[in-house]
Design an enzyme around this catalytic site. Structure first.
Site, mmCIF file in Angstrom:
data_model
loop_
_atom_site.group_PDB
_atom_site.id
_atom_site.type_symbol
_atom_site.label_atom_id
_atom_site.label_comp_id
_atom_site.label_asym_id
_atom_site.label_seq_id
_atom_site.Cartn_x
_atom_site.Cartn_y
_atom_site.Cartn_z
ATOM 1 N N HIS A 194 71.464 -76.603 -94.000
ATOM 2 C CA HIS A 194 70.360 -76.604 -94.952
ATOM 3 C C HIS A 194 69.575 -75.294 -94.855
ATOM 4 C CE1 HIS A 194 71.280 -80.873 -94.365
ATOM 5 N NE2 HIS A 194 70.823 -81.049 -95.582
ATOM 6 N N ASP A 265 79.816 -80.343 -99.736
ATOM 7 C CA ASP A 265 78.469 -80.656 -99.296
ATOM 8 C C ASP A 265 77.525 -80.063 -100.342
ATOM 9 O OD1 ASP A 265 76.540 -81.704 -97.619
ATOM 10 O OD2 ASP A 265 77.373 -80.801 -95.810
#
Length: 513
Positions: A194, A265
């Site tokens: 992230h 993802d």
């Protein structure tokens, strides 16, 4: 199953819409999401915790999504959710939230893993979610990993294969689509994708010997989808795997022979956004062999990515054959899994909730040391713990929770906050304060990674007072505490974890439900 539009009947816009998975901002359809579906023909949805309030609302939302997308695209949607259990769970509290992979694995009971997956899958299908983004097949072989940890079944390939196979069987028997993640392996990293992509120095031979083993097992079990990670490998092309032709096409498709759906993802993670931009990241990913990309939260990024894909098809730099092969795989998955919700009774929900509670309690009981231990608090107990917080963006933002404050409210005594990385002055003050008590109950939060926290816990144990330590995430720090300390692995920071601690405090009588 509704009759689906065929690939041959689809426009380019409709084809590209099948390759996108995105979300919506709240618990019901909103105008921007509806416009996105109508204009861009988006065919798939991911739901997060803020989309899921209670069973009735969630069922209605899924029904509304199904109706809208079927009407606008000619195909039912794949509706997905990260329901791994434990710290990565999106379901409402009133529904059955299974323990994490690590907690369930600690039971050394393959049937428990199978049952958790079976009932998770059936419960999701009953509300209209048909794609569970689990199981995690990463090997947890780096204790500094901030994003895998308790999400993994184990620290060796044999354990992950054995228990991962049971999870795949459970989901298959529930009739729900599932995914093996995060290919080609996210366990030996120390970076949260992230925030940036991790660069791993391992070569392909090392990957074959370890990280790839569970994914080969999953392919033998006919796993319907594989999720590719943003991890980069220096021995390949140095690109995040989601953008890498060598990883997606060379390794996954050609070497390993995988023929199922390959999904990314989330492409809004800074591993992609900050280094490549979302739209260009999506384009590079599809060119590399990705079938379906996730853009979880931003409609403008979805539109920009679709524009980049459309222009690349039109100028010939992205072959239509690449688009068609991806959409064929999406449609094959929808034909198999995108049916209507299954029946579900109140008795089913009660059984599912009871299983989740039982597995969690068994995992805690099996791991506590010394076995059968309790702690006498005395009249001046000292409680300290970190406040519940997001250690990784893979988990949802939670309401405020403090183990220390909850215990002090229940049993008296005093509570203090334990910083994740207490400095020297904070350690000295907490030691002085704790020494004035009759007992110490500490909650730790990944102290094996935040070593200043571990050093304080060890100093607290050195005071010689009766002491308990509850690990509110990965339990590895408990191994570094003296045997005299009552060590309680909880695997998650939640109200049910707080209630578990109460059971081991002598004379406590339990915490309120």
């Amino acid at each position: 199953m509704a009759v689906m539009k065929s690939l041959a009947d689809m426009t380019l816009t409709e084809k590209l819409g099948q390759m996108i998975v995105t979300g919506l901002p709240g618990p019901e359809l909103d105008g921007e999401f509806v416009r996105l579906v109508r204009e861009e023909k988006i065919g798939n949805v991911i739901l997060f915790q803020y989309n899921q309030r209670d069973r009735e609302q969630l069922s209605k939302l899924c029904a509304d999504l199904r109706e809208l997308i079927l009407e606008e695209t000619g195909t039912p949607p794949l509706i997905s959710s990260d329901e791994e259990g434990g710290i990565v769970s999106r379901l409402p509290e009133s529904m059955g939230k299974m323990p994490s992979a690590m907690a369930t694995a600690s039971l050394e009971d393959p049937q428990a893993v199978y049952n958790a997956a079976l009932w998770t899958g059936r419960q999701l299908r009953s509300v209209g979610i048909n794609f569970v983004l689990a199981p995690v097949l990463d090997i947890n072989n780096n204790l500094d990993n901030p994003v895998i940890g308790v999400r993994s079944f184990g620290r060796d390939a044999d354990t992950v294969c054995a228990l991962g196979r049971e999870a795949l069987r459970g989901f298959r028997d529930a009739g729900i689509m599932c995914v093996g993640k995060h290919f080609p392996g996210h366990g030996d990293t120390a970076t949260d994708p992230h925030l940036d992509f991790a660069l791993v120095t391992k070569g392909r031979e090392e990957l074959r010997a370890l990280e790839l083993v569970p994914f080969r097992m999953a392919m033998e079990e006919d796993v319907p989808a594989i999720m590719v990670a943003h991890v980069a490998f220096a021995g390949e092309d140095g690109l995040p795997s989601t953008l890498s032709p060598q990883i997606i096409t060379g390794l996954l498709r050609e070497e390993l022979g995988y023929r199922g759906l390959v999904v990314s993802d989330c492409m809004e993670m800074d591993a992609i956004r900050a280094n490549f931009g979302v739209a260009q990241g999506v384009l590079r990913s599809v060119k590399a062999g990705m079938d379906q990309v996730g853009i979880s939260r931003s409609p403008h990024e979805v539109r920009a990515a679709l524009k980049a894909l459309r222009e690349a098809v039109e100028d010939g730099s992205l072959p239509m054959e690449r688009i068609d092969s991806a959409v064929e795989r999406v449609l094959a998955c929808k034909a198999r899994y995108a049916g209507p919700p299954i029946p579900w009774s109140g008795a089913d929900q009660a059984r599912c909730n009871a299983l989740a509670d039982s597995l969690f309690t068994r995992a805690v009981d099996r791991g506590v040391l010394p076995q059968g231990g309790t702690l006498a608090l005395g009249d001046r107990p000292r409680f300290l713990s970190p406040i519940r917080q997001q250690l990784s963006l893979v988990t949802d933002k939670e309401s405020r929770l403090s183990l220390a404050e909850e215990l002090a409210a229940q049993f008296g005594g005093e509570a203090r906050e334990l910083p994740l990385r207490p400095d020297e002055a904070q350690r000295a003050e907490l030691l002085r304060w704790a020494a004035e008590g009759t007992s110490i109950v500490a909650g730790s939060l990944n102290a094996a990674i935040y070593r200043e926290q571990l050093e304080l816990l060890q100093s607290l144990a050195g005071l010689g007072l009766p002491m308990a330590c509850a690990a509110l995430r990965s339990p590895f720090e408990l191994d570094w505490l003296p045997e005299a300390v009552l060590r309680i692995p909880l695997y998650e920071y939640s109200p049910r974890a707080v209630r578990q601690v109460c059971r081991f405090l002598k004379g406590a009588g339990g915490c309120p439900a």
